[in-house]
Structures are given as structure tokens and as C-alpha cells.
Design a protein around this motif. Sequence first.
Motif, PDB file in Angstrom:
ATOM      1  N   UNK B  24     -11.724 -11.062  -4.403  1.00  0.00           N
ATOM      2  CA  UNK B  24     -10.830 -11.195  -3.247  1.00  0.00           C
ATOM      3  C   UNK B  24      -9.389 -11.398  -3.714  1.00  0.00           C
ATOM      4  N   UNK B  25      -9.206 -12.227  -4.731  1.00  0.00           N
ATOM      5  CA  UNK B  25      -7.854 -12.493  -5.222  1.00  0.00           C
ATOM      6  C   UNK B  25      -7.278 -11.281  -5.939  1.00  0.00           C
ATOM      7  N   UNK B  26      -8.172 -10.522  -6.548  1.00  0.00           N
ATOM      8  CA  UNK B  26      -7.743  -9.257  -7.143  1.00  0.00           C
ATOM      9  C   UNK B  26      -7.231  -8.333  -6.033  1.00  0.00           C
ATOM     10  N   UNK B  27      -7.975  -8.322  -4.936  1.00  0.00           N
ATOM     11  CA  UNK B  27      -7.562  -7.525  -3.782  1.00  0.00           C
ATOM     12  C   UNK B  27      -6.175  -7.965  -3.295  1.00  0.00           C
ATOM     13  N   UNK B  28      -5.978  -9.263  -3.213  1.00  0.00           N
ATOM     14  CA  UNK B  28      -4.688  -9.794  -2.740  1.00  0.00           C
ATOM     15  C   UNK B  28      -3.549  -9.364  -3.675  1.00  0.00           C
ATOM     16  N   UNK B  31      -2.911  -5.760  -3.261  1.00  0.00           N
ATOM     17  CA  UNK B  31      -2.288  -5.564  -1.946  1.00  0.00           C
ATOM     18  C   UNK B  31      -0.800  -5.913  -1.998  1.00  0.00           C
ATOM     19  N   UNK B  32      -0.497  -7.020  -2.658  1.00  0.00           N
ATOM     20  CA  UNK B  32       0.907  -7.455  -2.731  1.00  0.00           C
ATOM     21  C   UNK B  32       1.759  -6.380  -3.404  1.00  0.00           C
ATOM     22  N   UNK B  33       1.250  -5.832  -4.496  1.00  0.00           N
ATOM     23  CA  UNK B  33       1.995  -4.792  -5.204  1.00  0.00           C
ATOM     24  C   UNK B  33       2.135  -3.529  -4.373  1.00  0.00           C
ATOM     25  N   UNK B  34       1.014  -3.105  -3.791  1.00  0.00           N
ATOM     26  CA  UNK B  34       1.021  -1.843  -3.035  1.00  0.00           C
ATOM     27  C   UNK B  34       1.833  -1.969  -1.750  1.00  0.00           C
ATOM     28  N   UNK B  35       1.788  -3.171  -1.175  1.00  0.00           N
ATOM     29  CA  UNK B  35       2.480  -3.382   0.103  1.00  0.00           C
ATOM     30  C   UNK B  35       3.982  -3.173  -0.056  1.00  0.00           C
ATOM     31  N   UNK B  36       4.480  -3.499  -1.247  1.00  0.00           N
ATOM     32  CA  UNK B  36       5.917  -3.301  -1.473  1.00  0.00           C
ATOM     33  C   UNK B  36       6.273  -1.819  -1.374  1.00  0.00           C
ATOM     34  N   UNK B  37       5.379  -0.989  -1.915  1.00  0.00           N
ATOM     35  CA  UNK B  37       5.627   0.459  -1.876  1.00  0.00           C
ATOM     36  C   UNK B  37       5.501   0.986  -0.444  1.00  0.00           C
ATOM     37  N   UNK B  91      -7.454  -1.669   2.424  1.00  0.00           N
ATOM     38  CA  UNK B  91      -7.630  -1.007   1.121  1.00  0.00           C
ATOM     39  C   UNK B  91      -7.273   0.479   1.242  1.00  0.00           C
ATOM     40  N   UNK B  92      -7.828   1.113   2.262  1.00  0.00           N
ATOM     41  CA  UNK B  92      -7.576   2.546   2.430  1.00  0.00           C
ATOM     42  C   UNK B  92      -6.117   2.849   2.703  1.00  0.00           C
TER      43      UNK B  92
END
Lengths: 171, 388
Positions: B24-28, B31-37, B91-92
Motif C-alpha cells: 500500500x505504501x509503495x502504491x502511495x 502515486x505521489x510521483x505519478x500525480x505530479x506528472x 492505478x490505471x
Amino acid sequence: MILVAVMFGWMILVFILAAAVAPLDANIEVPVDIGKGVIVTPADGWYSAEKVWDVGSGGLSLQKSGVYVAFVVEDYSGSNDELLSEQLAALEEDFQSLRILPAGPILVARDVPGLVALFSGTSKYWGSENELVVATTGGMGVVMLATASKGQLDQVQGDIKTMLDTLVVPR
Amino acid sequence: MNGSASDTSLGVTASPRLTHQFAFWLFIMLLAGSMMVVGLEQMAYLGLYPGAWLLSVVLLAATAVPAGLIIYRFDQFEPEPVSMIAIALIWGGVIALTFASVANSAMLSFLQHVMPALTVDSWGAAIVAPVNEELYKGAGLVLMYLMARAEFDGLMDGLIYGAMIGLGFQVVENIQYFMLAASESAGGEIGAVVSMYFLRVVLSGLYSHVLFSGLMGFGFAYFVTRKGQEPLTKRLGVFALFAAASWAAHFVWNSPWLESLTGGDAASLTLGIIIKGLPFLVFLAILAMFARRREGKAFARLMAGEVGTDTVTKEEFQILRSGRRRRRMLRQVRSARGPVARAILKRLMREQMNLALFHGKVESADHPALEAQRNVVRGLRAQLNALS
């Protein structure tokens, strides 16, 4: 951890592959005689757009990543300014509204003086960003038209410059 | 598990808290990195084409929300936890899309240097997108499994999570396409968005990422749920087969095949889309029906001991087995006895169905957790009777 390794590993692998083949060029660009001795050498990655943009026998149309460029040569005894005005007047018919930026000087085929103008507007035939280059020499006029969607023309300016520079025009 | 008041407190197997899972924390983090993009990209769209962007969001929400609900309700006996559904969608739409976009660009650059430009323009999307996008969407299934293994207990679960990952991917990718259309529209941004919506959602929405990832999810669920029942080679083989099917469906869809057919009028365009996408859609529909029938049979088997008792009557069991009958019964109760009775009946039905889950988790029919769940059912029935 394996999952992260696969996700980033795959990305790194494709980056390495892309970097490894970067010096290669699968496209052998063949110079094309478009008439009257004018020869166009397509830049890297450009290929015929004949099916999309038919410019007739005295011209050549090319495309790359959704950007289209056409080179046309015709007999012409007027000046660069006159050819530019005529071309823009003809283009105006394709546009519901046309905005033309002031034309500037440019050298074609390394030393032939020409004019370049950027234009945009609302048209069902043309993209958001367009460029027109004209050059007259030795009783003929050479015209280059480029059309692209927003932000795309800038991406291929290097290619366009290369093609204009390497253009062969009889003196 | 599905929100029964008694499940976790009585120690019946429930998914450990997501926040206790490393995955779950890996997901977070991802997500944090991808969300910036993705976030920056969406902000740019909003700044450049505010009207077109808002219209895109409204149009996509209008179709994605019902589509998501249909997918969510497909598992009628054990709806997936909302938190897991949200993770699949995110995720998608955020992580897989970001990773795939970067990998797509690099791979396209690779192809441009080893293949003729004309071939890359025609086939590049068909070669690059399936490889990268199915890989990164599939990685989401693995991560979700690592987060909550207990939530993958049937083929239907994989199919639903896969389809949800695909739905998230499709929605955010569609915004990109809509904005591209707006940028090329030379002023007619709204019209361009509507045209693209018609093409990518109305005409071909069913054949896109929901279908591709649904196939992948089904194969993945087979691999993880048949552990101990089937040999590893068979499980791997089936998973590989479905991963290949998902890739093939994406490849065919992106390929220039039938382009001459789809380049003409609206009728031929529709025909081309049907020929390219329908076989895979039918295949997925058959798989979904198969998975649903299996769930139905498992439900009947697990409930056998309850049917005819004071927790589930024979008539109630027949109603519980069919989503259509359940909805009809809820409508009847609402019109006859009001919305409160309907709400209680709905909860009663859910708790009765949860009995099957309890039977699947405990060893004996008189397990305290099972008995507590029966009491929950009896209590709800008493509430319903008191209303009348």
C-alpha cells in the motif's frame, strides 16, 4: 521489490534501447526532383504525404508526426513580395478568418533570398499553425507550405530549416 | 469482506488493514510521483482550454460513472471493497498511464531509428502501446494482490479489478485525446471534444482498456486463486494466454488493419470498429458469464445449510440468487412500505448474502462468527417486521 524492479527496469531497458539505436537511421532520404531542376531532400523521418495532400506534378508533399510540408515550383517572374501576396491571397479563400504575422527575410538553398510568414486562423483544411516560405530566382518561384496542430510546428522547425537549406535551386 | 458489522470483531478472515501493507505504501509513493506528472498535465489543459477540459470531464464522468457501477455490480454476491476499487481506478488513471506514457515515448523513439518512418507512423501505436500499457496496468493487479490477497478469491475479482484499472486508464487517456483534438481544432474546441467523445467513447468505448485489462485480470485471478488446485505450469500457461489475449486485443485495435474501411463514411467506420473489437468483447462477455455462473453455483453451495431456516427462506434464496429479482423486490417494498423498509430490506439481503462468505471462511456451521452473523440477519428481519 520485484514489482518495482520490473516497472522501473522495463522503462530503463527501453531508454537504453532507444539510446543505443539513436545514431542509426532507418530512413534513407532520397532527394526528389520536383521540376525545373529544383531538388528537395526530405529531412530525417519525413515521408510522402501524397495521399493526404496532393500538390500535383510540380510539387512534393511530406509528413512527419502529423505535420505536413509541401514544396512547389512554378514559372514566376515577379518579386518575393508579389509571390508572397499572391500565395496569401489564395490561402485566404481556405480560411474563415486568417491572421498573418509580418513576413521576414530568409535564405533558401543557402543563398537565395526569400520571405517567410507565419499564419493561423479558422479553417477546415489547415492546422492551427502554418508557415509559408517563398523565394524567386531565375524566372521561377519556389513555395514551401507547412501546416501543423498547435505546438507541433515548433517541433519540426529544425527539419524545415534543413530542407530549405539543402534545397537545390538552379541559378 | 463486505461491511458486515460482525465480521472483523469476531475474527473471521478479513483483509488486513491496507495501511499495514508495504504494498500500500509503495502504491502511495508511486502515486505521489505519478500525480505530479498527471496533475501538472491536467493543470496545463485547464489553463489552455478551460471550456474543452471541463466539457471533457463532464462527458467522461457521465459515461464512466455508470460504466464503473455496472462493472462493480457484476460481482453480485461479493461486491469488491470500495477502497480497492478506488485503488484500481487510480492505478490505471494515474500510475499506469504515467509509466506507460514515458515507456511509450522511449520505445517509439527506438522504433523510429530501426524502422522506416512510414511503418512507424502506421504500426507504431499497435506495437508500442500494448506492450507498455498492458504491462503497467497488469502491475497494478499484482500490487493490489499484494495489498489484499483475501480480496482475490474468485475469477470474477480479477476481472473486475482489471476492468476498473482499464476504466481509470481509459478516462484519463481520453482527456488527453480530447485535449489534442481541441488543440487541433483551430478555434472549434467544443465541437472537437464532442466529435472525439463520439468516436472514442460512444462508438468504441466498449473495446478499449476495460476490455484489455479485464482479460488480463481474469488470467491473473486464475493464476492466484487456483494455487494448490492446479499445477504451476497450467496456472502460468493460462495467465500467459490471457495476457497474450489482452495484448492481442490491444494490438488489433491500434493496428491500421481495416483502415481503408474505417476511413470512409460513418457506416463503414462503425463496421470497422465492430470487426476489430467485437470478437474480443464477446470473448470477455463469455468469460464474465462463466465467472458469474461459477459464483452463483458457489453461492448456492455455501448457502445450502441456511436455506429453509429462519435466516434465509426458500423464497428469499431464490430472490437473492438473481440481481434482477432483488431489485424488483426492493422496488415493490419501497412502493408498498416506503424507503425506510427498502433500506432495511437491502441491508438484510446483503447480510444474508454475507452468510455465504462466512460459510466459506469458517470450518464449522456453528462457528461463533457465523452464529453472530445469523443474529445480525434475525435482527434486521425483526426490524423489517416491526415496520409493517
